[in-house]
Design a protein around this motif. Sequence first.
Motif, mmCIF file in Angstrom:
data_model
loop_
_atom_site.group_PDB
_atom_site.id
_atom_site.type_symbol
_atom_site.label_atom_id
_atom_site.label_comp_id
_atom_site.label_asym_id
_atom_site.label_seq_id
_atom_site.Cartn_x
_atom_site.Cartn_y
_atom_site.Cartn_z
ATOM 1 N N THR A 35 -4.555 10.696 -0.313
ATOM 2 C CA THR A 35 -4.441 11.951 -0.951
ATOM 3 C C THR A 35 -3.776 11.904 -2.169
ATOM 4 N N ALA A 36 -2.694 11.102 -2.240
ATOM 5 C CA ALA A 36 -1.818 11.387 -3.687
ATOM 6 C C ALA A 36 -2.697 10.363 -4.616
ATOM 7 N N GLN A 37 -3.447 9.264 -4.266
ATOM 8 C CA GLN A 37 -4.303 8.688 -5.126
ATOM 9 C C GLN A 37 -5.337 9.501 -5.836
ATOM 10 N N LEU A 38 -6.014 10.324 -4.919
ATOM 11 C CA LEU A 38 -6.936 11.426 -5.550
ATOM 12 C C LEU A 38 -6.428 12.525 -6.242
ATOM 13 N N LEU A 39 -5.139 12.740 -5.993
ATOM 14 C CA LEU A 39 -4.478 13.704 -7.148
ATOM 15 C C LEU A 39 -4.158 12.885 -8.401
ATOM 16 N N ASP A 40 -3.743 11.831 -8.360
ATOM 17 C CA ASP A 40 -3.269 11.282 -9.441
ATOM 18 C C ASP A 40 -4.481 11.039 -10.218
ATOM 19 N N ARG A 41 -5.589 10.890 -9.736
ATOM 20 C CA ARG A 41 -6.981 10.620 -10.529
ATOM 21 C C ARG A 41 -7.268 11.912 -11.226
ATOM 22 N N ALA A 42 -6.971 13.352 -10.439
ATOM 23 C CA ALA A 42 -7.420 14.469 -11.045
ATOM 24 C C ALA A 42 -6.426 14.839 -12.095
ATOM 25 N N VAL A 43 -5.283 14.316 -12.187
ATOM 26 C CA VAL A 43 -4.245 14.374 -13.367
ATOM 27 C C VAL A 43 -4.526 13.680 -14.409
ATOM 28 N N GLU A 44 -5.301 12.454 -14.344
ATOM 29 C CA GLU A 44 -5.687 11.626 -15.280
ATOM 30 C C GLU A 44 -6.852 12.361 -16.049
ATOM 31 N N ARG A 45 -7.943 13.471 -15.183
ATOM 32 C CA ARG A 45 -8.870 13.825 -15.904
ATOM 33 C C ARG A 45 -8.456 15.340 -16.644
ATOM 34 N N GLY A 72 -8.050 -3.340 -7.899
ATOM 35 C CA GLY A 72 -8.854 -3.161 -9.178
ATOM 36 C C GLY A 72 -7.792 -3.329 -10.441
ATOM 37 N N VAL A 73 -6.474 -2.783 -10.048
ATOM 38 C CA VAL A 73 -5.654 -2.461 -11.622
ATOM 39 C C VAL A 73 -4.171 -2.590 -11.076
ATOM 40 N N SER A 74 -4.150 -2.800 -9.840
ATOM 41 C CA SER A 74 -2.698 -2.633 -8.978
ATOM 42 C C SER A 74 -2.244 -3.994 -8.650
ATOM 43 N N ARG A 75 -0.890 -4.144 -8.209
ATOM 44 C CA ARG A 75 -0.599 -5.394 -7.919
ATOM 45 C C ARG A 75 0.327 -5.260 -6.630
ATOM 46 N N GLY A 76 0.209 -6.278 -5.899
ATOM 47 C CA GLY A 76 1.126 -6.294 -4.712
ATOM 48 C C GLY A 76 1.548 -7.758 -4.157
ATOM 49 N N VAL A 77 2.437 -7.832 -3.201
ATOM 50 C CA VAL A 77 3.227 -9.049 -2.885
ATOM 51 C C VAL A 77 3.289 -8.905 -1.316
ATOM 52 N N ALA A 78 3.126 -9.904 -0.450
ATOM 53 C CA ALA A 78 3.178 -10.130 0.725
ATOM 54 C C ALA A 78 4.144 -11.207 1.224
ATOM 55 N N SER A 79 5.339 -10.745 2.048
ATOM 56 C CA SER A 79 5.875 -11.762 2.387
ATOM 57 C C SER A 79 6.210 -11.845 4.146
ATOM 58 N N TRP A 80 6.977 -12.636 4.586
ATOM 59 C CA TRP A 80 7.534 -12.675 5.980
ATOM 60 C C TRP A 80 8.061 -11.275 6.255
ATOM 61 N N SER A 81 8.864 -10.822 5.526
ATOM 62 C CA SER A 81 9.492 -9.532 5.834
ATOM 63 C C SER A 81 9.075 -8.300 5.571
ATOM 64 N N GLY A 82 7.917 -8.119 4.641
ATOM 65 C CA GLY A 82 7.197 -6.984 4.250
ATOM 66 C C GLY A 82 6.244 -7.404 3.204
ATOM 67 N N VAL A 83 5.814 -6.109 2.850
ATOM 68 C CA VAL A 83 5.009 -5.907 1.475
ATOM 69 C C VAL A 83 5.102 -5.054 0.569
ATOM 70 N N ALA A 84 4.958 -5.369 -0.858
ATOM 71 C CA ALA A 84 5.174 -4.425 -1.792
ATOM 72 C C ALA A 84 3.909 -4.142 -2.375
ATOM 73 N N TYR A 85 3.635 -2.886 -2.831
ATOM 74 C CA TYR A 85 2.466 -2.561 -3.698
ATOM 75 C C TYR A 85 2.688 -1.479 -4.647
ATOM 76 N N HIS A 86 2.073 -1.574 -5.650
ATOM 77 C CA HIS A 86 2.343 -0.611 -6.718
ATOM 78 C C HIS A 86 0.743 -0.019 -7.053
ATOM 79 N N PRO A 87 0.408 0.981 -6.588
ATOM 80 C CA PRO A 87 -0.962 1.495 -6.773
ATOM 81 C C PRO A 87 -1.003 2.319 -8.164
ATOM 82 N N GLU A 88 -1.672 1.647 -9.199
ATOM 83 C CA GLU A 88 -2.060 2.373 -10.379
ATOM 84 C C GLU A 88 -2.816 3.657 -10.064
ATOM 85 N N PRO A 89 -2.765 4.599 -10.888
ATOM 86 C CA PRO A 89 -3.469 5.797 -10.673
ATOM 87 C C PRO A 89 -5.015 5.703 -10.722
#
Length: 384
Positions: free
Chosen positions: A54-64, A273-290
């Motif tokens: 839902t946050a990503q849907l709202l991000d896109r609405a802000v972009e418009r 598509g436009v975002s970046r992430g990293v996976a490791s043994w102890s966890g995952v990090a992801y930055h979702p772009e709008p």
Amino acid sequence: MDIRIGSWTGREAWCLQQALRMTDRDLAEYLGVSRNSAGNWRKGGEDWVCSSGTAQLLDRAVERLNAADRAVFVEKLREAGAVSTPAATAATGLVGPLTLTSHQFIPMQLGQSATSLFDRGSSSPAGPANLDRRALKVSTDAGRDGTLHIYGFGIGVLHVRQQLRLNSLTELALWRYPSYRENRAWAHREVTTLASSTAATTEFPPPDYVLSLYELRQHRWEGAALDPALQLLASPGGLVDRTDETQILPLGVEEQRLADGWRHPDAISFTGGVSRGVASWSGVAYHPEPGERSLLVDDIVAMELDTQALWALSAHLLRLVEDGLDPELPSPYDWRWLRGVHARLTSARPTETAEHRAMRAAVIGTSDLPQRLQAAWAALKETT
């Protein structure tokens, strides 16, 4: 004006609805959500935390938003008292702290309680391993939003979401490890309470571990500087001294490691598509772009739910082997089923996107799960 909302709650969503001058029905149709969701945002205010999708849907609405509506949105945020929130910080263009959503996955061996909990749960869409799964909401406290996912083969995975606003990655590490102890104990209490109302036998072992996914919403890094930050976010243990688990201490190495472009030797990077992430043994990090549409945070959550359920199952079966006992699974699960699960997890699907395939390979590749599943099904096969 570039508006970035660090953590979407009902308050920010209601401000957006006012800026768009839409009714609940209009907004629901515009975003592609249910009408009840739009009503809940207004009623729930800042206590209603929006899901990642839902946050990503709202991000896109802000972009418009056009310029006039953007100005109204910023003004509504201020009127709503969001001046000190990540939303207002982003809207006014000020450099703010790190804002992220912590997703903790806490697997548990449910034993005889699994069947009754499974029957009580609501249906959930199958994940990438196509496993039978149902869900039960867990009572929330201390900012925790919990859902217990019950698998038909006797494993439960408690998914705990918490919104965090921190000043550094070191501060995250200092929070992370005490939260693991606290959330494991809380998970055991909550699931025990759920099981006690549905089954006669409610004793099961406390969870062994926690795995984290960090959804980075707002940050201070630009361009290539984000890459080492995501590396540290996926593996923050190197930022603190854990010699005494009751007193985690900062090492003071964060800025140097960021400047050096630090990378964990065993971590695997992936992209949306436009975002970046990293996976490791102890966890995952992801930055979702709008504007991300190829790989949503919910896709990673679904991947980790199945991965951690199967990791816990294989750990249980291999522990029986180590103790000199014959492993067994409840009917209709057997070694052939487990072999099929391995194939589904490790093989690309015809309709799978390149971004999803890269994420799946990164998560599976840093978990050692394929090898554990092979060992588990081999042990099961020997007993048949």
